[in-house]
Design an enzyme around this catalytic site. Sequence first.
Site, PDB file in Angstrom:
ATOM      1  N   TYR A   1     -18.671 -10.717 -15.060  1.00 30.27           N
ATOM      2  CA  TYR A   1     -17.326 -10.341 -15.415  1.00 30.27           C
ATOM      3  C   TYR A   1     -16.297 -11.643 -16.263  1.00 30.27           C
ATOM      4  O   TYR A   1     -15.241 -11.280 -16.326  1.00 30.27           O
ATOM      5  CB  TYR A   1     -16.564  -9.636 -14.692  1.00 30.27           C
ATOM      6  CG  TYR A   1     -17.457  -7.706 -14.371  1.00 30.27           C
ATOM      7  CD1 TYR A   1     -17.748  -7.271 -16.118  1.00 30.27           C
ATOM      8  CD2 TYR A   1     -17.562  -7.225 -13.872  1.00 30.27           C
ATOM      9  CE1 TYR A   1     -19.007  -6.785 -16.204  1.00 30.27           C
ATOM     10  CE2 TYR A   1     -17.924  -5.869 -13.671  1.00 30.27           C
ATOM     11  CZ  TYR A   1     -18.544  -5.177 -14.920  1.00 30.27           C
ATOM     12  OH  TYR A   1     -19.113  -4.780 -15.071  1.00 30.27           O
ATOM     13  N   ILE A   2     -16.681 -12.551 -14.869  1.00 27.42           N
ATOM     14  CA  ILE A   2     -15.038 -13.414 -14.258  1.00 27.42           C
ATOM     15  C   ILE A   2     -15.933 -14.839 -15.144  1.00 27.42           C
ATOM     16  O   ILE A   2     -16.974 -14.618 -15.301  1.00 27.42           O
ATOM     17  CB  ILE A   2     -14.116 -14.202 -13.442  1.00 27.42           C
ATOM     18  CG1 ILE A   2     -15.498 -14.209 -12.195  1.00 27.42           C
ATOM     19  CG2 ILE A   2     -13.848 -12.379 -13.244  1.00 27.42           C
ATOM     20  CD1 ILE A   2     -15.605 -14.406 -10.922  1.00 27.42           C
TER      21      ILE A   2
END
Length: 893
Positions: free
Chosen positions: A128-129
């Site tokens: 997600y990052i």
Amino acid sequence: MSEENEELEPIHEGEIIEPTESITRITGMYKEWFLDYASYVILERAVPAIEDGFKPVQRRIMQSMKDLDDGRYNKVANIVGHAMQYHPHGDASISDAMVQIGQKDMLIDMQGNWGNIFTGDPAAASRYIEARLSKFALEILFNPKITEWQSSYDGRRKEPVNLPVKFPLLLAQGAEGIAVGLSTKVLPHNFIELIDASIKHLQGKRFTIYPDFPTGGEIDISNYNDGLRGGKVRVRAKMHAPDKNTIIITEIPYSTNTSSLIDSILKANDKGKIKIKKIEDNTAADVEIMIHLHAGISPDKTMDALFAFTNCESSISPLGCVIEDNKPLFVGVTEMLRRSADHTVDLLKQELEIQLDEVEEQWHFASLERIFIENRIYRDIEEEETWDGVITAIDKGLKPHIGHLKRAITVDDITRLTEIRIKRISKFDIDKAQQKIDALEERIAQLKHHLEHLIEYAIDYFKSLKKNYGEGRERKTEIKTFDDIVATKVVMRNTKLYVNRAEGFIGTSLKRDEYVTDCADIDDIIVFTKDGTMMVTKVDAKTFIGKDIIHVAVFKKKDKRTIYNVIYRDGKTGPSYVKRFAVTSMTRDKAYPMGKADKGSQVHYFSANPNGEAEVVSINLRQQGSIKKVKWDLDFSEILIKGRASRGNQVTKYNIKKVELKEEGVSTLKPRKIWFDDTVQRLNVDGRGELLGEFRGEDRLLIINQKGLVKTIIPEVTARFDDDMIALEKWSPKKPISAIYFHGEKELFYVKRFLVENEEREETFLPDVEGSYLEVISTDYKPVAELVFNKPRGKEQPPNEPVDIDEFIAVKGIGAQGNQLTKSKVKQINWLDPLPFEEPETTPAVEVEVNDETVVSATEPSNANAAAKPNKEVKDDNAPDPDIDDSGQASLF
């Protein structure tokens, strides 16, 4: 036995072989396998290299990000997967290491939730990052031309042995790791200070660097020891009390977070070490922990208790250990920075030499190209039928024109000339070609100049780093000298102490017996019994002291103000003595007799006086024999205070029937001398800093700050003072305060004189008008101000004007506006020497000199009796010198 350790005996025919035990020696296993494993953990996992400051996993992450770098963000999961081609471990360890690098906000440009170093919240999942290399990382980390490469663990790729880092990255980021039998802990330092120190080293100057933490807070570096083994730093949270019922923590110590900090505060509250009403965590981008206190709880004392009993203060032991030449090296941060700066110079030199070779090569071919086209040498190859003939023809055509070249012509040079397209030859511009050659020559001269002045070039490089990347990287952790907090003085009384006098027990579990006082579970208790025995012991549930207890109290170490007045019989048939003494130190749980006799002693009279009070008592003897005087008075103020081991002065050799209190006593101690130590911003009675004066119980301190706030306080060692404090002195209620301030609305200077009207309340004397500010303030009786005026245009400088403030304005209320000082434009206001003034006389203190490390309020009348000559009926019986050590024993406290 094994074959290599013992020679086997021959087996004879018909002999029966009995089974024997087998012994396997594992010495070799320990020597080889364990050392191999330890070496692997030390070199490949836990300890950073001194050359670039990276552990292997960090270096491989950086190289993977460089491999994938195209200017856009990459999913961290993709970067982790790519790093696994270099790093033979799982994705979790790589992801965690990458998040730690990112949270230091130096090498990685992050996008998404990367966690919070303040709250301890973890980062989001790696899918997600996103991340990419920062501009700073691209500038200082990579240069494949000067990088030494090695095969990866599976031999499929090449990875750097060390990255060519041109910055003290190890000191900037810090490092921590635990290996096998070895560990390292390099604390992070300030970005700008590291650059400045590198420049100083290159200039041959001395430098000093200290840790700086991303969480801010305060640090005491008194024992930093250059980051070597044996050093220690103390870190504290930064907090303040906006009012009497609230404490706000705005910065937290390194190696902690708001969650663990709040947990430690709640645990201390549950154990009774501190008393708080509730706690709120409002942390977001910045730390804000609000601690609400119960009414009547001192915020100053609570802040000290937070430092003493919670994670608001912690100790960190640095250990400078790095890898150099595949071996551990213990080195201080100063040497680390020197090596980093020298290594940066060496890397810059290599880069310059490579650039110079490249530019000279460009100049060489540009010159050949011009000769080749300008002299139409390309026509010489038209009739050549073989490649060797072409090469020979061009070589022959170039020879008359190459005298100015810096190296010989090679076959590769001629081959490149043959690759020039006809279109380029046809559009060849001699002037532009010459301009290009001139530019290359300028660049060559510049590079040679940099190489000749390499140190100046390296200094300019560091300055450019500071200019381009130093914004917003100012020091976050404030360097201070911490005061030592004695836990017993700030702990909240969390339990009750009881005593069974007849049976001789004290403790916190004797709830059916007599209540004595509130106490803390870390306190010591002092106890006296009827037979003259004295003992100091720790607070416990139930402790046996001895029957017939006459006094129980919390014991204060080094307390010289609590004076014990005693009349006792020394032994079963001995004479009676009187003594006054303080107990400053004792061996815990050891019984001390009042006199010299072993048994049969008895205390006739006892009193404990917190401020050295000396009462008058009546002595009544038993009527026996030819005693003429059976009753008389004894004034304790006539008895000198001596050591605890002193026998005292003989009262009588006859039997005492009883001793009665006739007159309450007054203090015989001098007022306390109190000093202010500006280094730690705290009061003390140990002579450190500026002497504020001698204080009795009713005396107070006057405090004024730059914001125009004035207040008075009882002088206590737990008191805290603001950084903007401009006046601190013993308060004289009748001495006026003179202030000159600028009125923001009227844009003029005003002067006012006032007295503190409410000693219990903090008040402001500046008007609540935007733009108003305090110019100068004086606490002299008759101050004199000097006005320095602006010079009018075209005129002479007006003379300075003195102003007698006492004549200029009368003393008015604290809320009064005051009088306008002048209508002229004032450039500066100075205080001159005050006019003479005789202060009201006070009764001089001539009592016994006693110092104490605890400053508390106590009523001490100024007319206390001085120590006088002994009573004629009281004689000194070989009393020890009053300056002798009153313990005679090694103290455990």
